[in-house]
Structures are given as C-alpha cells and as structure tokens.
Design an enzyme around this catalytic site. Sequence first.
Site, mmCIF file in Angstrom:
data_model
loop_
_atom_site.group_PDB
_atom_site.id
_atom_site.type_symbol
_atom_site.label_atom_id
_atom_site.label_comp_id
_atom_site.label_asym_id
_atom_site.label_seq_id
_atom_site.Cartn_x
_atom_site.Cartn_y
_atom_site.Cartn_z
ATOM 1 N N TYR A 380 0.992 -1.187 -0.086
ATOM 2 C CA TYR A 380 0.097 -0.162 0.004
ATOM 3 C C TYR A 380 0.916 1.201 -0.110
ATOM 4 O O TYR A 380 0.935 1.912 1.049
ATOM 5 C CB TYR A 380 -1.002 -0.095 1.349
ATOM 6 C CG TYR A 380 -2.157 -0.991 1.205
ATOM 7 C CD1 TYR A 380 -2.278 -1.986 0.099
ATOM 8 C CD2 TYR A 380 -2.695 -1.158 2.476
ATOM 9 C CE1 TYR A 380 -3.137 -2.665 -0.154
ATOM 10 C CE2 TYR A 380 -3.881 -2.219 2.310
ATOM 11 C CZ TYR A 380 -4.086 -2.894 1.108
ATOM 12 O OH TYR A 380 -4.997 -3.823 1.231
HETATM 13 C C1 LIG Z 1 -7.506 -1.899 -6.757
HETATM 14 C C2 LIG Z 1 -6.458 -2.386 -6.053
HETATM 15 C C3 LIG Z 1 -6.537 -3.588 -5.421
HETATM 16 C C4 LIG Z 1 -5.501 -3.986 -4.601
HETATM 17 N N1 LIG Z 1 -5.649 -5.115 -3.854
HETATM 18 C C5 LIG Z 1 -4.780 -5.580 -3.108
HETATM 19 C C6 LIG Z 1 -5.130 -6.884 -2.317
HETATM 20 O O1 LIG Z 1 -6.149 -7.488 -2.180
HETATM 21 N N2 LIG Z 1 -3.699 -7.378 -1.710
HETATM 22 C C7 LIG Z 1 -2.639 -6.987 -1.546
HETATM 23 O O2 LIG Z 1 -1.667 -7.400 -1.153
HETATM 24 N N3 LIG Z 1 -2.539 -5.720 -2.327
HETATM 25 C C8 LIG Z 1 -3.440 -5.195 -3.039
HETATM 26 N N4 LIG Z 1 -3.219 -3.989 -3.959
HETATM 27 C C9 LIG Z 1 -1.864 -3.525 -3.839
HETATM 28 C C10 LIG Z 1 -0.952 -4.206 -4.962
HETATM 29 O O3 LIG Z 1 -0.823 -5.468 -4.266
HETATM 30 C C11 LIG Z 1 0.084 -3.321 -5.260
HETATM 31 O O4 LIG Z 1 0.018 -2.334 -5.570
HETATM 32 C C12 LIG Z 1 1.171 -4.169 -6.235
HETATM 33 O O5 LIG Z 1 2.325 -3.707 -5.951
HETATM 34 C C13 LIG Z 1 0.536 -4.070 -7.570
HETATM 35 O O6 LIG Z 1 1.213 -5.070 -8.311
HETATM 36 P P1 LIG Z 1 1.406 -4.530 -10.023
HETATM 37 O O7 LIG Z 1 2.211 -5.332 -10.510
HETATM 38 O O8 LIG Z 1 -0.157 -4.289 -10.197
HETATM 39 O O9 LIG Z 1 1.883 -3.136 -9.888
HETATM 40 P P2 LIG Z 1 3.087 -2.365 -10.494
HETATM 41 O O10 LIG Z 1 2.631 -0.724 -10.513
HETATM 42 O O11 LIG Z 1 3.334 -2.621 -11.998
HETATM 43 O O12 LIG Z 1 4.344 -2.570 -9.701
HETATM 44 C C14 LIG Z 1 4.389 -2.150 -8.259
HETATM 45 C C15 LIG Z 1 5.819 -2.226 -7.803
HETATM 46 O O13 LIG Z 1 6.407 -3.157 -7.961
HETATM 47 C C16 LIG Z 1 7.483 -3.019 -8.923
HETATM 48 N N5 LIG Z 1 7.652 -4.177 -9.781
HETATM 49 C C17 LIG Z 1 6.429 -4.510 -10.728
HETATM 50 N N6 LIG Z 1 6.928 -5.681 -11.509
HETATM 51 C C18 LIG Z 1 8.198 -6.085 -10.991
HETATM 52 C C19 LIG Z 1 9.187 -6.928 -11.608
HETATM 53 N N7 LIG Z 1 8.821 -7.912 -12.341
HETATM 54 N N8 LIG Z 1 10.211 -7.028 -10.952
HETATM 55 C C20 LIG Z 1 10.598 -6.230 -10.137
HETATM 56 N N9 LIG Z 1 9.798 -5.236 -9.514
HETATM 57 C C21 LIG Z 1 8.681 -5.115 -10.258
HETATM 58 C C22 LIG Z 1 7.173 -1.672 -9.777
HETATM 59 O O14 LIG Z 1 8.411 -1.159 -10.347
HETATM 60 C C23 LIG Z 1 6.736 -1.069 -8.425
HETATM 61 O O15 LIG Z 1 7.680 -0.377 -7.699
HETATM 62 C C24 LIG Z 1 -4.372 -3.534 -4.635
HETATM 63 C C25 LIG Z 1 -4.037 -2.396 -5.359
HETATM 64 C C26 LIG Z 1 -5.041 -1.708 -6.049
HETATM 65 C C27 LIG Z 1 -4.955 -0.407 -6.947
#
Ligand SMILES: Cc1cc2nc3c(=O)[nH]c(=O)nc-3n(C[C@H](O)[C@H](O)[C@H](O)COP(=O)(O)OP(=O)(O)OC[C@H]3O[C@@H](n4cnc5c(N)ncnc54)[C@H](O)[C@@H]3O)c2cc1C
Length: 443
Positions: A380
Amino acid sequence: STANSAPNTFVHCLPSHRIIHQFLHQTNTSFSSVLQAYIRNLRFNTSTTRKPFLIVTPFHVYHVQAAIVCAKKHNLLTKIRSGGHDYEGLSYVASQPFFILDMFKLRSIEIDMETETAWVEAGATLGEVYYRIDEKCKTHAFPAGVCPTVGVGGHICGGGYGNMMRKYGLSVDNVIDAQMFDEQGRLLDRKSMGEDLFWAINGGGGASFGVVIAYKVKLVRVPETVTVFRVRKTLEQNATDITIRATFVALFLGDSKSLVSLLIDKFPQLGLKQSDCIETSWLGSVLFWTNINITAPVEVLLNRQPQSVNYLKRKSDYDIQFQFNSYGGRMAKIPLTETPFPHRAANLWKIQYLANWNKPGKEYMTPFVSKNPRGAFFNYRDLDLGIKNCNGKNSYAKGRVYGVKYFKDNFNRLVQIKTKVDPHNFFRNEQSIPAPTYQKLLE
Ligand SMILES: Cc1cc2nc3c(=O)[nH]c(=O)nc-3n(C[C@H](O)[C@H](O)[C@H](O)COP(=O)(O)OP(=O)(O)OC[C@H]3O[C@@H](n4cnc5c(N)ncnc54)[C@H](O)[C@@H]3O)c2cc1C
Ligand SMILES: *[C@@H]1O[C@H](CO)[C@@H](O)[C@H](O)[C@H]1NC(C)=O
Ligand SMILES: *[C@@H]1O[C@H](CO)[C@@H](O)[C@H](O)[C@H]1NC(C)=O
Ligand SMILES: *[C@@H]1O[C@H](CO)[C@@H](O)[C@H](O)[C@H]1NC(C)=O
Ligand SMILES: *[C@@H]1O[C@H](CO)[C@@H](O)[C@H](O)[C@H]1NC(C)=O
C-alpha cells in the site's frame, strides 16, 4: 543522458535490431495507449505527469536482459511495470528522465498438478492466475489479492495478501522459486541467487533488486464448496461507535452450515443467518469478493481492464483494536523474519484508509495504532511516509524512515542484501531500499 539523447543512445546499444520493435518512442503512434493501458490511478494520467522517454515491451526474457545491460551502461533510470497498480504510480512515473520496462507481454502461467505448483510470469494478472488454476482443477487455489487486475510482479514481490491469509498466509509464504535478472543482466533462479536475495524479493519489493520474470508458487487446497457473505451493520445495530456503517465480508473454506454454527459460537454479535450465506465454488468466491455477480461467466477474470479506474490515495496502519483485514491464524504462526513482511503475530488487523487528500485519517487514528515504529504495508505504497524528519540529501536516512515502517527490523537485512547485489543503486525508485555504500561514495 538527457531525455532527448537517451532513446537513441539506448537503441544503439542494443545487440540486435529485432529487439528495436519492442521499443516505443514518444513519437510512436501507440506510445500513449501503451502507457495508459496500465495506469491504475488517474492522479497520474494527466498531461503534466512526466512521461517516459521510451517504453520497452519485452516478449522474450532476453529482451529484458538487453534493456538492463544497455540501461546500466548509460545509467538510465528504469521503472519496471507489471500490472501498474502501485498506489503512487512508481512503476510508470518518475521525477527524473526514465524509461518503462513494461512486462505485460510476459504473462504465461504453467500449472503442474502433479507437484501442485505453478510458474507464473510477472505480467500475468491475479485474475488470469485464478482462472487458469480453476481450469485445471476446482479444488486448488492460490492465496493472493482480491482485485483480479493486480499484476503478479508487483503484488508478490511486495508480499501479497488476500482473503485466505488466515488459512494460508501471504502469497510470499507460498512461493518456492523465482526467476529474475540482476543488475549485471544475469538470469538467476533461487539456487543461483541464494537464499538472501530470494528472501528479499518475497516481500521486500522487486524494484530495489532486479527484474522479476516469474515466481514458482505452491498451490493450496480448497473445498469444492466454499461460503461467502457480506453483512452490513448500522450504528443502531451496534456495529461500532465511530462509523455510520460497517460491512463484514467473509470467505469460509467450508459449507454454510458449518460457518453459521461456528460464528454463532465465536462471533455471536454478528448474528449471522443461513440466509446471509452464499455457497459457491472458490472461483465464484473470487467474483463475489470483487463485486461481480457470481453467475457471470468466469472469463471476466481474464479481462485485464478494471471495472473502473479512479483518482485514489490509500494509507495503511497496524493496530490492536480496529478491524479491517483480520490477521491471526496462519499469519500469527509464521516468524517475523521468515520473509521481509514483518506484520504478523500481535497484529489483529490491518487497517487500510480509503481516504482522499482532504481527509487524512492519520492523525485521527494515531492513538489507536501501532507505535515505535508506526507500521505500514509495503504494497500500500504511501509517499507521505519518509517525507518528514529527513534531510533530503541523505537517501539512507530518508530510506530508513519509510523502510522501518514497512519492514521493521527486517529493513536492516534488506539494506545488507541491497548493498551486496546492487551496490551502485541501479535498481531504484522513490521508496527503494537504499544502498549506503553508494551513498558514502557520493558524500
Ligand atoms: C485496486 C487495487 C486492489 C488491490 N488489492 C490488493 C490486495 O487485495 N492485496 C494486496 O496485497 N495488495 C493489493 N493491492 C496493492 C497491490 O498488491 C500493489 O499495488 C502491487 O504492487 C501491484 O502490483 P502490480 O504489478 O499491479 O503493480 P506495478 O505498479 O506494476 O508495480 C508495483 C511495484 O513493483 C515493482 N515491480 C513490478 N513488477 C516488477 C517486476 N517484474 N520485477 C521487479 N519489480 C517489479 C514496480 O516497479 C513498482 O515499484 C491493490 C491495489 C489496487 C490498486
Ligand atoms: C516506433 O517508431 C520507430 C521510428 O519511427 C520505428 O522504427 C519502430 O518500429 C516503431 N516501433 C513500434 C513498436 O511500432
Ligand atoms: C487517461 O487520459 C487519456 C487522455 O486524456 C484518456 O483518453 C484516457 O481515457 C484516460 N484513462 C482513463 C482510464 O481514464
Ligand atoms: C446495542 O448495545 C446496547 C448497549 O450495549 C444494548 O442495550 C442493545 O440491545 C444493543 N442493540 C443491538 C441491536 O444489539
Ligand atoms: C445476478 O445475475 C442473475 C442472472 O442474470 C440475476 O438474476 C441476479 O439478480 C443477479 N444478482 C445480483 C445481485 O445482481
């Protein structure tokens, strides 16, 4: 490099021209649509939000390698994006010139029912993972987040929790191997990266350490029938004395009869009735929790676009008296140092504030939440943490402020690992783990 010369420098560094077609320059016609495709917070979808000078969309792992090697050679800031759900947009926004390594084409999911495991690539969404598991077998699942469009990459590297947390712990408590590129462009697995780095990328965030390509996860067992409910209590019904209405949402890995008799015993105040309960499959429960009609075709989980995208700001806390996500169960049994995620035993709940800029709940809740350190959930993301009490020049001191909130005592181990695997701080963002040796060199 400046924003003007960087794209050319970068492209000329590439070993093969075939890879060039995976690079989108600001002038390419699809640049904006690719950039916007995974923006999940409208605060960062404005004309003044700084844009990357390039978007790289690898569909082969060696495209990732080429991008890292060239970016490192020219010291270009890399932002890694999987599902784009970062609350502060750190995967696609930066204050310095940068490019995006966009992982959405790397999203294969390979399930092996014999070993009850799966390799899931970073660009897959949780909905795709859930759908593919269900397609193979109705009595297996994976404990991860509720929102189906969240990306595997960011979610797992930051810990990952969902509604089976009390039974099976976090996503990272069920990860058994990983594939990732380090700052030298080496493709590592658990064995070759070693246990320290493996530990770090299972809760300490990936973006400080390298580019995660895939995680190998252990599937968990679920019954054919599970029960869900969403019960609303108003103030008059004694829900709480601080809010107008409280909603209790649950997933129970069993039938409704057992759930009702359990809750009559353990939580009589809720007054749960059989008629509040819905029996469904585990995949049906995924739909229910994300507010999709459970009779909808489960293929909706393959939709990579969320039902809606908003302007948002989120905050989190850990406390001893209020209830949002219940902890306990398996969460209380796993040692605090097992993964970088430290908020386990002794936390009854995680609170998430779904507040906007004008109404921060922070000070209001202060008396009721954890202290020394005040805790927060890394997934978060909250850029307010670490702004106060730090001298902007010293990135280590600044990093400690948010780092200790997210990771408590595990922060020190993350710093040691960071210093060893990425001493020059190539993999970085506004809240990455600092590399103090590099800081020393600068001073
Ligand atoms: C609508 C919504 C619902 C959510 N629900 C939950 C939930 O139920 N449980 C929970 O735990 N969290 C939840 N989250 C938070 C979510 O887990 C985090 O925001 C998570 O980091 C998102 O992953 P992403 O790949 O979609 O995001 P991104 O924005 O792509 O990445 C998030 C971070 O991780 C890094 N990253 C991404 N991919 C990689 C990779 N392949 N290698 C290294 N670093 C990388 C990025 O650079 C960035 O710093 C929610 C968020 C939203 C917006
Ligand atoms: C982007 O534009 C460049 C230059 O016009 C072109 O060579 C390249 O193929 C384009 N890339 C894509 C993915 O369309
Ligand atoms: C982001 O902004 C663009 C340009 O204004 C707009 O076309 C697009 O619909 C916006 N994205 C979302 C999800 O609203
Ligand atoms: C609410 O609490 C009060 C005082 O504890 C009690 O008298 C009342 O019966 C409760 N109401 C309900 C609906 O449970
Ligand atoms: C779910 O869909 C079914 C069938 O289309 C419909 O009858 C029912 O009212 C819907 N339920 C909700 C809560 O919208």
